[in-house]
Design an enzyme around this catalytic site. Structure first.
Site, PDB file in Angstrom:
ATOM      1  N   GLU A  38      18.286 -17.722  12.642  1.00 42.35           N
ATOM      2  CA  GLU A  38      17.149 -16.918  12.568  1.00 42.35           C
ATOM      3  C   GLU A  38      16.325 -17.622  11.474  1.00 42.35           C
ATOM      4  O   GLU A  38      16.815 -18.169  10.493  1.00 42.35           O
ATOM      5  CB  GLU A  38      17.150 -15.416  11.823  1.00 42.35           C
ATOM      6  N   LYS A  41      14.302 -17.962   8.039  1.00 42.22           N
ATOM      7  CA  LYS A  41      14.450 -17.003   6.739  1.00 42.22           C
ATOM      8  C   LYS A  41      13.485 -16.678   6.323  1.00 42.22           C
ATOM      9  O   LYS A  41      12.356 -17.608   5.926  1.00 42.22           O
ATOM     10  CB  LYS A  41      15.435 -17.924   5.612  1.00 42.22           C
ATOM     11  N   ASP A  61      10.136 -15.036   4.329  1.00 46.79           N
ATOM     12  CA  ASP A  61       9.969 -15.568   2.874  1.00 46.79           C
ATOM     13  C   ASP A  61       9.005 -14.053   2.368  1.00 46.79           C
ATOM     14  O   ASP A  61       7.561 -14.064   2.419  1.00 46.79           O
ATOM     15  CB  ASP A  61       9.161 -16.680   2.600  1.00 46.79           C
ATOM     16  N   TYR A  69      16.597  -7.617  10.626  1.00 51.96           N
ATOM     17  CA  TYR A  69      17.482  -8.707  10.753  1.00 51.96           C
ATOM     18  C   TYR A  69      19.073  -8.367  10.750  1.00 51.96           C
ATOM     19  O   TYR A  69      19.658  -9.086  10.892  1.00 51.96           O
ATOM     20  CB  TYR A  69      17.240  -9.944  10.043  1.00 51.96           C
ATOM     21  N   LYS A 100      18.005 -23.961   3.310  1.00 50.94           N
ATOM     22  CA  LYS A 100      16.517 -24.083   3.026  1.00 50.94           C
ATOM     23  C   LYS A 100      15.766 -25.265   3.263  1.00 50.94           C
ATOM     24  O   LYS A 100      16.347 -26.230   3.470  1.00 50.94           O
ATOM     25  CB  LYS A 100      16.575 -23.999   1.480  1.00 50.94           C
ATOM     26  N   CYS A 110     -20.096 -44.812 -11.720  1.00 56.27           N
ATOM     27  CA  CYS A 110     -18.836 -44.761 -10.719  1.00 56.27           C
ATOM     28  C   CYS A 110     -17.793 -45.848 -11.507  1.00 56.27           C
ATOM     29  O   CYS A 110     -18.145 -46.848 -12.188  1.00 56.27           O
ATOM     30  CB  CYS A 110     -19.442 -45.542  -9.439  1.00 56.27           C
ATOM     31  N   CYS A 136     -17.638 -49.487  -9.602  1.00 55.76           N
ATOM     32  CA  CYS A 136     -18.628 -50.174  -9.592  1.00 55.76           C
ATOM     33  C   CYS A 136     -19.701 -50.029 -10.627  1.00 55.76           C
ATOM     34  O   CYS A 136     -20.623 -51.088 -10.884  1.00 55.76           O
ATOM     35  CB  CYS A 136     -19.346 -50.388  -8.290  1.00 55.76           C
ATOM     36  N   CYS A 192     -20.945 -41.759  -5.694  1.00 53.54           N
ATOM     37  CA  CYS A 192     -21.211 -43.084  -6.006  1.00 53.54           C
ATOM     38  C   CYS A 192     -22.610 -43.614  -5.525  1.00 53.54           C
ATOM     39  O   CYS A 192     -22.660 -43.421  -4.032  1.00 53.54           O
ATOM     40  CB  CYS A 192     -20.322 -44.237  -6.370  1.00 53.54           C
ATOM     41  N   CYS A 243     -20.353 -51.336  -3.844  1.00 48.53           N
ATOM     42  CA  CYS A 243     -19.205 -50.959  -4.493  1.00 48.53           C
ATOM     43  C   CYS A 243     -17.815 -51.243  -3.765  1.00 48.53           C
ATOM     44  O   CYS A 243     -17.550 -50.919  -2.582  1.00 48.53           O
ATOM     45  CB  CYS A 243     -19.194 -49.129  -4.617  1.00 48.53           C
TER      46      CYS A 243
HETATM   47  S1  IVH Z   1      20.666 -11.425   6.048  1.00 50.79           S
HETATM   48  C1  IVH Z   1      24.299 -10.360   3.676  1.00 50.79           C
HETATM   49  N1  IVH Z   1      18.618 -12.540   7.606  1.00 50.79           N
HETATM   50  O1  IVH Z   1      17.172 -13.758   2.139  1.00 50.79           O
HETATM   51  C2  IVH Z   1      23.149 -10.862   4.579  1.00 50.79           C
HETATM   52  N2  IVH Z   1      18.549 -12.208   5.114  1.00 50.79           N
HETATM   53  O2  IVH Z   1      18.842 -14.587   0.153  1.00 50.79           O
HETATM   54  C3  IVH Z   1      21.832 -10.958   3.809  1.00 50.79           C
HETATM   55  N3  IVH Z   1      16.209 -13.124   4.370  1.00 50.79           N
HETATM   56  O3  IVH Z   1      17.972 -10.667   0.514  1.00 50.79           O
HETATM   57  C4  IVH Z   1      20.692 -10.905   4.592  1.00 50.79           C
HETATM   58  N4  IVH Z   1      15.230 -13.676   6.296  1.00 50.79           N
HETATM   59  O4  IVH Z   1      15.690 -10.953   1.710  1.00 50.79           O
HETATM   60  C5  IVH Z   1      19.201 -12.213   6.127  1.00 50.79           C
HETATM   61  N5  IVH Z   1      17.043 -13.665   8.696  1.00 50.79           N
HETATM   62  C6  IVH Z   1      17.677 -13.159   7.635  1.00 50.79           C
HETATM   63  C7  IVH Z   1      16.429 -13.344   6.461  1.00 50.79           C
HETATM   64  C8  IVH Z   1      17.190 -12.789   5.141  1.00 50.79           C
HETATM   65  C9  IVH Z   1      15.190 -13.552   4.968  1.00 50.79           C
HETATM   66  C10 IVH Z   1      16.147 -12.673   2.659  1.00 50.79           C
HETATM   67  C11 IVH Z   1      16.786 -11.312   2.277  1.00 50.79           C
HETATM   68  C12 IVH Z   1      17.678 -11.668   1.559  1.00 50.79           C
HETATM   69  C13 IVH Z   1      17.670 -13.042   1.029  1.00 50.79           C
HETATM   70  C14 IVH Z   1      19.180 -13.603   0.940  1.00 50.79           C
END
Ligand code: IVH
Length: 720
Positions: free
Chosen positions: A164, A166, A168, A276, A365, A460, A463, A478, A484
């Protein structure tokens, strides 16, 4: 993943335009309510307004319809009725509730507007701690994670993972009792979080009532609240216009918005979310695998990230990482990596946790796109058109996967606004292939008696010609023109660049040398270079010299749009060059045109027209163009008929890789014939041209029944 078919014109999602339907709490157009016939679905919601009906019976009916449309819109991305119909029903329900307050329910769709402010958040103890994830920054670390799991399981065969994005944003938990949303909380320290029930309620993507009688009586889900990028930018712009502070990034914006003591503030922010996973669950049965659970949650009304995927092994995870890395800049929300989770929930339980993180999941990451460093120097670079760009020379720093030692400050206005000074600690951002930029200064780290803000030089730096800033324009230039050296170098770099004449092997460093030795003053001089002379350049052998001579010769065969673009006329980008070529057909016709005539070209305004006429009217430019043409630069004559377009009005989408032509060339070929190239597939697309490794656009075309052309069919179409 392909999107579901849309039955009605797509309306903007929370990510695009939160002030409309995506935030049903925000007041709707009262006129819309006056047109009940606007519905597209005769079965649903077409009932006439409440007049004469029992409000106690009509209110739950309306809630059900509104919840259903909300679900179709947010969770399934497949709207069922036009916005106006949704608004009409909401208005009707509001009317009933205003007249009969005893009929209001806590989870009525009208209750998303945001309740009264609270003095402080209550605390919520999580029944199961909300953990965090371990991070991996390299493939080795990811493989190590997989190896540890298989070792623990004493298993050789590959592990199946759910992969999945991650997200932000900010983690949250939402509790449903008998299918009704009752409590929402932030993660807090993992053990206890803040009670943000009223705030979460204002987010349209969170269902207030689940869509099944079979949900466990107590169900906790967990997910991430985030602010989509478009909403973030719009929100910040509006905040600045009001004289308020902008948020530093979408994650801070999401966190700040969810943690408002006044839920009406949260309601006014463009927030979205994905679920999630689950937390504490009592009663009922859930599937045995994570991905299946997510699918079920989706059926129950939750919004699940469409980019989630099941892969059969750790290799699949790594492939997914690259896929998402490539897709990252096209996603409407920010992600900072991907997450791999063992799909089998029994196996997850067996693996358990270590300190604050599960053994069965890891976050892989992406390289950080922002980093801190210090400014060593601020210098001014002179561009092709003489524009002076302030550039920060930095203490080298690793960011976005590369070491960065220069970052642009764009122009004097930006430099002044950001107040960047030598010695400052700054945030540098490098996203994708975009030029690194200074995002902001950390004022608390400014040296006490550091230097003042750099001023625009009067002369400039290359030049010595005077620098002028016309009127209130942000750009200072310039005035040296081709006297130049910086402007000469940049003109030639542009001429030789990939989208212009595409001279292979003629890199920036080489051009610097050629200009410094005065072998080349203008692009026309490139065609007089001989291999024997080139071979005497620093670190340049005979072979490379010969290769370059061949490449220069090969670049003479080009197209008229490329040639016009390569000339580097101010404000003439590729699209304008193409328009000019199509309109005039020959360089002679264009050279003879007055500014008024040039302005007749579609999409060409007076400024560009004046620039074009001025360019060709200049004696030195005229001589360069003459010499270029005399050196043998040619292009296929533009067939006026073809140019006026057998593909006129046709929209194409390109996907995958074509063997015989680059994407640019394909685009140019389509445009020359009057067609348009678009980035996304819709019902209005006429053709999707699918090369190898075509992805989701091909699937979408198939879903929508858009004609798909393979490379051979596309080439045939172009020949017609
Ligand atoms: S699973 C035990 N799935 O990442 C499993 N977390 O560093 C815990 N996050 O606090 C979370 N996308 O805020 C999971 N697809 C995803 C996520 C996700 C973002 C964040 C979440 C968590 C942090 C963990």
């Amino acid at each position: 993943m392909a999107k579901a078919k849309k039955k009605v014109p797509a309306r903007p999602k929370a990510s695009a335009k939160p002030e409309t339907r995506s935030n049903p709490k925000v007041s709707s157009d009262p006129k819309a309510g006056a047109k009940p016939e606007a519905t597209s679905n005769p079965k649903a919601g077409a009932k006439p307004a409440a007049a004469g009906r029992d409000p106690a019976a009509r209110a739950p009916e309306l809630r059900e319809l509104l919840e259903r449309y909300n679900y179709r819109y947010h969770a399934l991305d497949d709207p069922e009725v036009p916005d106006a119909e949704y608004d009409r029903l909401m208005l009707e329900l509001r009317g009933i509730e205003a007249e009969h307050p005893q009929l209001v329910t806590p989870n009525s769709p009208t209750q998303r507007v945001g309740a009264a402010p609270v003095a402080a958040f209550g605390t919520v103890r999580h029944r199961i701690p909300m953990l965090s994830l371990d991070n991996a920054f390299s493939e080795e670390e990811v493989r190590e994670f997989d190896r540890r799991i298989r070792e623990r399981l004493e298993q050789e065969r590959p592990v199946r993972y759910a992969a999945e994005p991650k997200l932000d944003g900010l983690a949250f938990s939402a509790v449903y009792e008998n299918g009704e949303f009752t409590q929402g909380a932030t993660r807090g320290d993992g053990e206890t979080g803040e009670d943000v029930t009223l705030n979460l309620k204002t987010i349209a993507a969170l269902p207030l009532k689940l869509r099944s009688a079979d949900v466990p009586p107590l169900l906790e889900v967990r997910g991430e609240v985030f602010m989509p990028l478009a909403g973030f930018e719009r929100f910040n712009k509006q905040a600045l216009a009001r004289g308020e502070k902008a948020y530093v990034n979408p994650r801070n914006a999401a966190a700040g918005s969810l943690r408002q003591l006044d839920p009406r503030m949260t309601a006014s922010r463009p927030l979205d979310l994905f679920i999630y996973g689950t937390g504490y669950v009592e009663g009922g049965t859930l599937p045995t695998h994570h991905a299946q659970t997510l699918q079920l949650l989706r059926q129950w009304g939750f919004k699940i990230c469409p980019q989630s995927k099941v892969v059969e092994s750790i290799e699949g995870c790594l492939e997914y990482y690259h896929e998402m890395g490539a897709a990252r800049s096209t996603l409407p929300y920010q992600i900072d990596g991907v997450v791999y989770k063992v799909d089998d929930l029994d196996v997850q339980r067996h693996l358990g946790f270590v300190s604050r993180a599960p053994r069965w999941a890891i976050a892989h990451k992406f390289p950080a796109e922002e980093a801190l460093t210090t400014v060593r120097e601020i210098e001014f670079q002179v561009g092709r058109t003489g524009a002076l760009t302030p550039v920060a020379r930095l203490e080298p720093v690793f960011v976005g996967g590369v070491t960065v030692s220069n970052a642009t400050l764009h122009n004097m206005d930006e430099l002044t606004r950001k107040d960047v000074r030598v010695g400052d600690t700054v945030v540098i951002r490098r996203a994708g292939d975009v030029i690194p930029e200074v995002v902001r200064v950390l004022p608390e780290r400014r040296p006490v008696d550091g230097p003042a803000l750099v001023e625009l030089p009067a002369k400039c730096p290359v030049c010595g010609s005077p620098v002028v800033r016309e009127g209130d324009q942000a750009i200072a230039r310039c005035t040296g023109g081709r006297t130049c050296a910086a402007q000469r170098k940049e003109e030639i770099k542009h001429f030789a660049s990939r989208r212009a004449l595409d001279i292979q092997g003629l890199g920036d460093k080489l051009i610097d040398q050629l200009v410094e030795r005065d072998w080349v003053r203008t692009p026309a001089d490139l065609f007089g270079l001989e291999a024997s002379r080139l071979a005497t350049l620093d670190r340049f052998g005979e072979k490379s010299a010969q290769k370059l001579e061949v490449a220069i010769e090969a670049a003479k065969r080009t197209s008229l749009p490329r040639f016009l673009y390569a000339l580097g006329i101010r404000d003439v980008g590729e699209a304008t060059a193409l328009g000019l070529a199509q309109y005039f057909g020959t360089v002679e016709a264009l050279r003879a045109a007055t500014a008024e005539e040039v302005q007749r070209v579609p999409d060409v305004g007076p400024v560009v027209a004046r620039n074009v006429a001025a360019y060709f009217g200049d004696a030195e430019n005229a001589e360069i163009v003459d010499r270029l043409l005399a050196s043998g630069i040619t292009w296929p004559a533009l067939d006026k008929n073809a140019a006026s377009g057998e593909l006129t009005g046709k929209t194409f989408v390109l996907t995958g890789t074509l063997a015989s032509l680059t994407r640019d060339a394909a685009q140019e070929a389509i445009a020359l014939r009057g067609g348009k190239v678009s980035g996304s597939v819709s019902k209005k697309t006429h053709y999707v041209v699918a090369g190898t490794e075509a992805g989701s656009k091909l699937r979408k075309a198939e879903e929508l029944g858009v004609e798909v052309l393979d490379e051979a069919a596309f080439l045939t179409l172009l020949k017609q």
